[in-house]
Design a protein around this motif. Sequence first.
Motif, PDB file in Angstrom:
ATOM      1  N   SER A  10       0.791  -1.228   0.000  1.00 39.09           N
ATOM      2  CA  SER A  10       0.000   0.000   0.000  1.00 39.09           C
ATOM      3  C   SER A  10       0.824   1.280   0.000  1.00 39.09           C
ATOM      4  O   SER A  10       0.278   2.373  -0.186  1.00 39.09           O
ATOM      5  CB  SER A  10      -0.941   0.015   1.210  1.00 39.09           C
ATOM      6  OG  SER A  10      -0.198   0.022   2.416  1.00 39.09           O
ATOM      7  N   ARG A  11       2.138   1.166   0.209  1.00 41.76           N
ATOM      8  CA  ARG A  11       2.952   2.386   0.239  1.00 41.76           C
ATOM      9  C   ARG A  11       4.408   2.046  -0.089  1.00 41.76           C
ATOM     10  O   ARG A  11       4.791   0.886  -0.171  1.00 41.76           O
ATOM     11  CB  ARG A  11       2.879   3.045   1.627  1.00 41.76           C
ATOM     12  CG  ARG A  11       3.383   2.166   2.766  1.00 41.76           C
ATOM     13  CD  ARG A  11       3.266   2.875   4.094  1.00 41.76           C
ATOM     14  NE  ARG A  11       3.814   2.075   5.184  1.00 41.76           N
ATOM     15  CZ  ARG A  11       3.963   2.520   6.430  1.00 41.76           C
ATOM     16  NH1 ARG A  11       3.587   3.749   6.726  1.00 41.76           N
ATOM     17  NH2 ARG A  11       4.463   1.733   7.355  1.00 41.76           N
ATOM     18  N   GLU A  36      -8.856  -1.678   2.170  1.00 41.92           N
ATOM     19  CA  GLU A  36      -9.919  -0.677   2.010  1.00 41.92           C
ATOM     20  C   GLU A  36      -9.374   0.748   2.124  1.00 41.92           C
ATOM     21  O   GLU A  36     -10.033   1.713   1.711  1.00 41.92           O
ATOM     22  CB  GLU A  36     -11.027  -0.906   3.041  1.00 41.92           C
ATOM     23  CG  GLU A  36     -10.662  -0.613   4.485  1.00 41.92           C
ATOM     24  CD  GLU A  36      -9.901  -1.753   5.163  1.00 41.92           C
ATOM     25  OE1 GLU A  36      -9.606  -1.616   6.375  1.00 41.92           O
ATOM     26  OE2 GLU A  36      -9.613  -2.749   4.486  1.00 41.92           O
ATOM     27  N   LYS A  37      -8.170   0.895   2.677  1.00 45.17           N
ATOM     28  CA  LYS A  37      -7.553   2.216   2.817  1.00 45.17           C
ATOM     29  C   LYS A  37      -6.421   2.433   1.813  1.00 45.17           C
ATOM     30  O   LYS A  37      -5.745   3.471   1.861  1.00 45.17           O
ATOM     31  CB  LYS A  37      -7.030   2.404   4.239  1.00 45.17           C
ATOM     32  CG  LYS A  37      -8.116   2.432   5.300  1.00 45.17           C
ATOM     33  CD  LYS A  37      -7.531   2.695   6.673  1.00 45.17           C
ATOM     34  CE  LYS A  37      -8.632   2.752   7.736  1.00 45.17           C
ATOM     35  NZ  LYS A  37      -8.074   3.019   9.097  1.00 45.17           N
ATOM     36  N   ALA A  38      -6.208   1.482   0.926  1.00 45.54           N
ATOM     37  CA  ALA A  38      -5.124   1.581  -0.061  1.00 45.54           C
ATOM     38  C   ALA A  38      -5.570   2.423  -1.253  1.00 45.54           C
ATOM     39  O   ALA A  38      -5.708   1.935  -2.378  1.00 45.54           O
ATOM     40  CB  ALA A  38      -4.682   0.190  -0.493  1.00 45.54           C
ATOM     41  N   ASP A  39      -5.804   3.707  -0.998  1.00 44.92           N
ATOM     42  CA  ASP A  39      -6.372   4.594  -2.006  1.00 44.92           C
ATOM     43  C   ASP A  39      -5.492   4.721  -3.242  1.00 44.92           C
ATOM     44  O   ASP A  39      -5.991   4.881  -4.358  1.00 44.92           O
ATOM     45  CB  ASP A  39      -6.613   5.982  -1.406  1.00 44.92           C
ATOM     46  CG  ASP A  39      -7.611   5.967  -0.261  1.00 44.92           C
ATOM     47  OD1 ASP A  39      -8.453   5.040  -0.234  1.00 44.92           O
ATOM     48  OD2 ASP A  39      -7.551   6.864   0.600  1.00 44.92           O
ATOM     49  N   LYS A  40      -4.176   4.652  -3.060  1.00 47.14           N
ATOM     50  CA  LYS A  40      -3.263   4.857  -4.190  1.00 47.14           C
ATOM     51  C   LYS A  40      -3.240   3.655  -5.134  1.00 47.14           C
ATOM     52  O   LYS A  40      -2.739   3.756  -6.247  1.00 47.14           O
ATOM     53  CB  LYS A  40      -1.864   5.174  -3.677  1.00 47.14           C
ATOM     54  CG  LYS A  40      -1.774   6.498  -2.939  1.00 47.14           C
ATOM     55  CD  LYS A  40      -0.365   6.775  -2.443  1.00 47.14           C
ATOM     56  CE  LYS A  40      -0.300   8.108  -1.708  1.00 47.14           C
ATOM     57  NZ  LYS A  40       1.064   8.393  -1.197  1.00 47.14           N
ATOM     58  N   ALA A  42      -6.204   1.729  -5.508  1.00 44.46           N
ATOM     59  CA  ALA A  42      -7.587   1.534  -5.957  1.00 44.46           C
ATOM     60  C   ALA A  42      -7.776   2.045  -7.376  1.00 44.46           C
ATOM     61  O   ALA A  42      -7.342   3.143  -7.727  1.00 44.46           O
ATOM     62  CB  ALA A  42      -8.549   2.256  -5.005  1.00 44.46           C
TER      63      ALA A  42
END
Length: 227
Positions: A10-11, A36-40, A42
């Motif tokens: 995720s980062r 669900e918080k891995a916006d980059k 998605a």
Amino acid sequence: MATVLVTGASRGLGLEFCKQYAAEGWEVLACCRQPEKADKLAGIANVRLLSLDVADFARIDSLAKEIRETPIDVLINNAGIYGDISGHGFGQLDYAAWAKTLLINTQAPVKMAEAFLPHLQRGKLKRLVTVSSQMASIADNGSGGSILYRTSKAALNAGMKSLSIDLKDLGIGVLILHPGWVKTDMGGPNALIDAELSVSGMRRVIADSTLRDSGSFLKYDGSILPW
């Protein structure tokens, strides 16, 4: 379509691995603790987000079963922690933090190799890749400190070196890579290179590798590092 599985996706370096492989049309299995918080990640084509905390070995096993029909060409053990807490150097070592660092940095990558061995065997490239650190090098240690991180990565290197021998007859190549000092959350803003350069270099090393390279400790530019 080739498939890559990346932990800690995720980062930082994990995110960059996912972006670069996806851009080249690979199927990317992006593993992180909170997808669900891995916006980059998605919405990126070819990326499949999977829930995985590498400290949870039961979850590693269950994920392997969930995707048991999926061949994996390259498995990248990227998830890791620094562990060394400011003000807790020698004389004030946090042994619970040390145990957690060894669990995540050393044991978890070996557990991933065990759980996903059948997937790698069905893949075409058959590469088990682990992101280590030059700080794992005993020969290169001229500054001391960082006992938790150094020992966890040195033990990781020893484990992966053994796996390179154990898995040779299965045609699985094991690579131990130093990404360089990279501008990530762990590397900090004063690091020398960015994630894009580091990952593009490591991907080149992976792509160019043969079984003769298995068990090697290599920098992102392909140069050999001392143990």
